[in-house]
Write an enzyme that holds these catalytic residues in place. Structure first.
Site, PDB file in Angstrom:
ATOM      1  N   CYS A 281      40.922  38.444  89.236  1.00  0.00           N
ATOM      2  CA  CYS A 281      41.097  39.495  88.231  1.00  0.00           C
ATOM      3  C   CYS A 281      40.384  40.774  88.682  1.00  0.00           C
ATOM      4  O   CYS A 281      40.757  41.366  89.687  1.00  0.00           O
ATOM      5  CB  CYS A 281      40.613  39.024  86.865  1.00  0.00           C
ATOM      6  SG  CYS A 281      41.226  40.056  85.501  1.00  0.00           S
ATOM      7  N   HIS A 393      43.592  34.000  86.063  1.00  0.00           N
ATOM      8  CA  HIS A 393      42.491  33.110  85.708  1.00  0.00           C
ATOM      9  C   HIS A 393      43.025  31.676  85.665  1.00  0.00           C
ATOM     10  O   HIS A 393      44.186  31.442  85.358  1.00  0.00           O
ATOM     11  CB  HIS A 393      41.924  33.490  84.340  1.00  0.00           C
ATOM     12  CG  HIS A 393      41.295  34.841  84.307  1.00  0.00           C
ATOM     13  ND1 HIS A 393      40.095  35.114  84.918  1.00  0.00           N
ATOM     14  CD2 HIS A 393      41.709  36.000  83.728  1.00  0.00           C
ATOM     15  CE1 HIS A 393      39.778  36.382  84.715  1.00  0.00           C
ATOM     16  NE2 HIS A 393      40.742  36.938  84.006  1.00  0.00           N
TER      17      HIS A 393
END
Length: 467
Positions: A281, A393
């Site tokens: 991320c 994620h």
């Protein structure tokens, strides 16, 4: 988007999580500023004063509506407060403790952490600071994280009940290594700094000041021959085999931290040495060539050069991407060579649009976003295959990805490949925790407080609504 704690509690209860379980979420972005997320979508960035003065008066109807929706769907709501219910400087507009209990017309169990000390003063002091109508809702006390001989605690428990007229419904022992994700990154600050690591495979996660989704990597702590260490401020990365840059609540400011603390230089040097560098991320965005923030939506810093290890640039705006994702691996580089074509699952929560500058460097192709069919390349991997990143994620929760990657690392350390991974089943851990907590509580008294018959006499479904 909701808080991870609420998602975990819903998962443990065997129900699908919903934005109604966490109607208002605050995500700190800077020391005095947080992003306010309402019913899963960002409302905007606010200072503590702006949130208190301008937004909180509008928040009660949102919370009330969520409680009413969940009441129609479930027979039991377990509502978790936040912090102390007796913060007298904030209490007149507090929406996450006694006011929510009032809206739900709920009895309250007051829970205190004895591991931090002062437990009796906390419980009695809290009662003293509550308004009379609030105090009437407190139906029991629970002592949490107790270590030692329970018989030595009993005089204190008896005094507490005699003094307040409220029963203690249980003392929960300190449960070591329960294996369930912590609620937030506070636990990372309590990790032993500079501890000796003897496992042959050393994985280092940079403990960013604004770290997010740090639980992406706890799966490594269950692997043989592997140590997982969070690098706290002031510590060196040293001889790590794998360095992970995690997600961030403010990518620009945390990239600045990497540069100013000297970690950027360390990471580049380790990459040159062939060590594995991974970004998830915000960490993925930091590995790119540049982070461009024309509207200063991340911070009042503007644009910054990235670490320059991946051929991507990221441009920030006010839009936030939040999706459950199904993707297919594209790359033939590095550890991915045995995974090309395999499907992976994860989720996206990020600001910024990341552009791939080298079409051959793409890591995976997103095929479904929140159920909608798409074809979007995500992530990147360098030519030598030792540096890669993705917005997804839960990347290492895909067991084949985890096994293939860790075996690649094991080969580099002359360790035999693992044929199988003994990754604990999370539901088993929930069940173990539930059994331990149940044994420590007077469940008949708790069911009576709830106005329910114990299980076996009446069936009910469980739902969570958490402020």
């Amino acid at each position: 988007e909701i808080g991870r704690a609420q998602a975990v509690q819903a998962q443990a209860a065997g129900v699908e999580s919903s934005v109604y379980m966490n109607p208002i979420l605050l995500k700190p972005k800077a020391d005095s500023q947080a992003q306010v997320i309402v019913l899963g979508a960002p409302l905007g960035d606010m200072s503590a004063r702006e949130y208190r003065d301008n937004y909180l008066p509008q928040a009660l109807p949102v919370v009330r509506d969520c409680i009413n929706k969940l009441k129609h769907e479930y027979e039991v709501l377990v509502i978790e407060g936040a912090g102390s219910p007796a913060e007298i400087n904030l209490k007149d507009r507090d929406i996450v403790n006694m006011k929510t209990a009032e809206l739900a017309d709920a009895p309250v169990l007051l829970v205190a952490d004895i591991d931090r000390g002062g437990v009796f003063a906390f419980l009695i002091g809290t009662l003293d600071l509550l308004e009379p109508h609030e105090r009437q809702r407190i139906k029991g006390f629970i002592i949490n994280k107790f270590r030692g001989d329970l018989s030595l605690l009993k005089p204190g428990l008896d005094y507490l009940t005699e003094r307040t007229g409220i029963p203690v419904v249980g003392v929960i022992p300190y449960l070591h290594e329960h294996g369930i994700d912590e609620e937030d990154s506070v636990c990372l600050a309590e990790m032993q700094a500079g501890k000796e690591i003897t496992a042959p495979i050393k994985i280092a996660v940079i403990n960013l000041p604004r770290i997010a989704n740090f639980t992406d990597f706890t799966v490594f702590s269950n692997l043989p021959d592997t140590s997982l260490r969070f690098i706290n401020p002031g510590e060196k990365i040293a001889a790590a085999d794998v360095v992970i840059i995690p997600g961030s609540k403010n990518t620009i400011l945390d990239l600045l931290y990497l540069q100013e603390a000297g970690y950027a230089k360390e990471i580049r040097l380790l990459a040159e040495q062939g060590k594995y560098i991974i970004g998830i991320c915000g960490g993925y965005q930091m590995l790119g060539q540049e982070l461009i923030d024309p509207e200063r939506s991340e911070a009042d810093v503007g644009s910054l050069p990235g670490l320059g290890l991946l051929p991507v640039i990221t441009v920030y705006d006010q839009k936030k991407t939040t999706h459950q994702v199904d993707a297919r691996l594209l790359s033939q580089r590095g550890f991915c060579s045995g995974l090309a074509g395999r499907h992976v699952r994860g989720y996206e929560i990020h600001h910024g649009r990341t552009e791939l500058l080298d079409k051959d460097a793409g890591l995976c192709m997103i095929l479904h976003r929140s159920g909608a069919e798409v074809e979007i390349v995500d992530g990147a991997i360098n030519e030598s295959g030792n540096v890669f990143g993705t917005h997804l994620h839960g990347w290492f929760d895909n067991i084949e990805v985890l096994k293939t990657f860790i075996n690649e690392v094991r080969r580099s350390k002359d360790l035999p490949a693992l044929d199988d991974l003994d990754v604990p089943v999370i539901q088993d851990r929930y069940d173990q925790l539930a059994a331990q907590v149940r044994a420590a509580l007077d469940m008949e008294k708790i069911y009576a407080i709830m106005g329910l018959n114990p299980p076996g006499q009446s069936n009910c479904r469980l739902g969570y609504e958490v402020g």
